[in-house]
Design an enzyme around this catalytic site. Structure first.
Site, PDB file in Angstrom:
ATOM      1  N   GLY A 159      34.057  53.149  32.801  1.00 24.67           N
ATOM      2  CA  GLY A 159      34.943  53.482  33.907  1.00 24.67           C
ATOM      3  C   GLY A 159      35.397  52.287  34.722  1.00 24.67           C
ATOM      4  O   GLY A 159      35.339  51.140  34.264  1.00 24.67           O
ATOM      5  N   CYS A 160      35.824  52.568  35.932  1.00 25.72           N
ATOM      6  CA  CYS A 160      36.475  51.558  36.767  1.00 25.72           C
ATOM      7  C   CYS A 160      35.558  50.408  37.177  1.00 25.72           C
ATOM      8  O   CYS A 160      36.037  49.334  37.521  1.00 25.72           O
ATOM      9  CB  CYS A 160      37.051  52.212  38.021  1.00 25.72           C
ATOM     10  SG  CYS A 160      38.341  53.432  37.705  1.00 25.72           S
ATOM     11  N   ASN A 161      34.253  50.624  37.159  1.00 22.79           N
ATOM     12  CA  ASN A 161      33.321  49.570  37.531  1.00 22.79           C
ATOM     13  C   ASN A 161      33.074  48.588  36.391  1.00 22.79           C
ATOM     14  O   ASN A 161      32.504  47.508  36.593  1.00 22.79           O
ATOM     15  CB  ASN A 161      31.976  50.152  37.957  1.00 22.79           C
ATOM     16  CG  ASN A 161      31.403  51.125  36.944  1.00 22.79           C
ATOM     17  OD1 ASN A 161      31.763  52.298  36.974  1.00 22.79           O
ATOM     18  ND2 ASN A 161      30.536  50.677  36.046  1.00 22.79           N
ATOM     19  N   MET A 359      33.999  49.992  41.643  1.00 21.15           N
ATOM     20  CA  MET A 359      33.329  51.278  41.804  1.00 21.15           C
ATOM     21  C   MET A 359      33.770  52.214  40.688  1.00 21.15           C
ATOM     22  O   MET A 359      34.920  52.166  40.262  1.00 21.15           O
ATOM     23  CB  MET A 359      33.684  51.913  43.150  1.00 21.15           C
ATOM     24  CG  MET A 359      33.303  51.064  44.352  1.00 21.15           C
ATOM     25  SD  MET A 359      34.539  49.807  44.759  1.00 21.15           S
ATOM     26  CE  MET A 359      35.785  50.797  45.555  1.00 21.15           C
TER      27      MET A 359
END
Length: 372
Positions: A159-161, A359
């Protein structure tokens, strides 16, 4: 006569790194390159293209703090509408666009670094917008003609992290192989990961994400090279919110769907201090010593929540909000687009510290401390 330590000018103190952070083999970020698809749309254009009249959904799009996003939309039908792609077509889009953007991002990164394809000893590819076997790293090595002996890693689905998770691994490889070039590519085709069912849940997701790739070159062992030194990483997983961000199969739609809990901004903000305190622990640094903050462009509410909880100003997050405005949420590569803007601004001076923060699912906050 040498003045007492506490009478030294603050600038002198800033120039000397705290004990333990100035290891000679620390990795540096040498250069960056970015790439996006050729087509972009304003939020209002997207609403008109898809004929969205629901005032609640229109409000979500138009109050997102996003002006424009780079996207590859579904094909048009004979009436000018859009044909919703099936999962196989989305995976094909992820592959084709991922290769195209990845190639261009790597080429630009190497150009900025003054390096050649033959210099790459390690390639790490990060993505969450599709699943491929073999992964993007193998496909880019083939398409670019990188030495087949190049070591590689694919970080998929975090994901975004994930950009900072991967940067940690890349920096570790660089430190173990001083003088060798490592390249990380965050390659996200968010156009290949959507559900269009008219619900508010999917509409929030569809209003937010954009397509883009960013590549960074990392090397250790040459202290004379430019670029910030990667000093430290810190992570925090909010296990009580493990399902707050998730990518799961939607059997009704026959494809994967991303879910964002409305409480995500507040959960992330409430835990931001914890991970920043962990990052700065043992360094002798305070938050006020950090000159630059590059926070993931996760969305307007996420950015505001992090700002409030860390006591940051609008100026501190100007690159974060600028990337959100001009590109939307680029998933794992968002913070690198912000980093590129900081470089272009030319305001990072030797000795200054910068915090990188991403995050994503887990729910997870990843951070890194770098020093020019």
């Amino acid at each position: 006569m040498t003045p007492p330590q506490n009478l030294l000018h603050p600038a002198t103190l800033a120039a000397a790194p705290p004990s333990g952070l100035d290891a000679p083999d620390v990795a540096r970020i040498m250069a960056i390159g970015t790439a996006v698809p050729p087509t972009s749309y304003t939020q209002r254009e997207l609403l008109d293209i898809f004929g969205i009249e629901d005032p609640r959904i229109r409000s979500v799009f138009l109050n997102s703090a996003i002006d424009r996003r780079y996207l590859t939309l579904p094909p048009e039908d004979s009436d000018g509408g859009r044909i919703m792609e099936v999962q196989g077509e989305l995976l094909a889009k992820h592959k084709a666009q991922g290769i195209d953007m990845g190639i261009r991002a790597v080429q630009e990164c190497l150009k900025q670094a003054g390096a050649d394809l033959d210099d790459i000893g390690y390639l790490c590819c990060v993505t969450s917008t599709g699943f491929l076997t073999p992964g993007l790293s193998a496909l880019l090595i083939k398409e670019l003609g990188i030495d087949p002996s190049c070591s590689r890693l694919d970080v998929v689905g975090m994901g975004c992290n994930a950009g900072l998770n991967a940067l940690n691994a890349v920096a570790g490889w660089a430190r173990a192989h001083p003088g060798r070039l490592a390249v990380m590519v965050c390659d996200e085709s968010c156009s290949a990961a959507y559900v269009f069912d008219g619900t508010m849940r999917t509409s929030v997701v569809n209003s937010l994400f954009g397509d883009g790739a960013a590549a960074v070159a990392v090397m250790a062992g040459d202290d004379g090279e430019p670029g910030p030194r990667i000093l430290k990483f810190a992570s925090h997983i909010i296990t009580d919110a493990v399902d707050a961000m998730r990518y799961e199969w939607d059997s009704a739609q026959g494809r994967f769907s991303f879910y964002l809990d409305p409480q995500v901004p507040y959960v992330v903000g409430a835990n931001a201090e914890t991970v920043i305190d962990r990052l700065l622990a043992g360094t002798g640094l305070r938050r006020s010593d950090i000159a630059h903050w590059l926070v993931h462009s996760g969305g307007k509410k996420v950015i505001d929540s992090v700002m409030v909880n860390l006591g940051l100003t609008r100026h501190d997050v100007r690159h974060t909000t600028g990337v959100l405005r001009d590109y939307g949420n680029l998933s794992s590569g968002s913070f690198l687009f912000s980093y590129e803007r900081l470089l272009d601004e030319g305001v990072a001076d030797p000795g200054e510290y910068c915090v990188l923060m991403t995050m994503g699912p887990g729910s997870t906050i990843e951070t890194a401390l770098v020093r020019w």
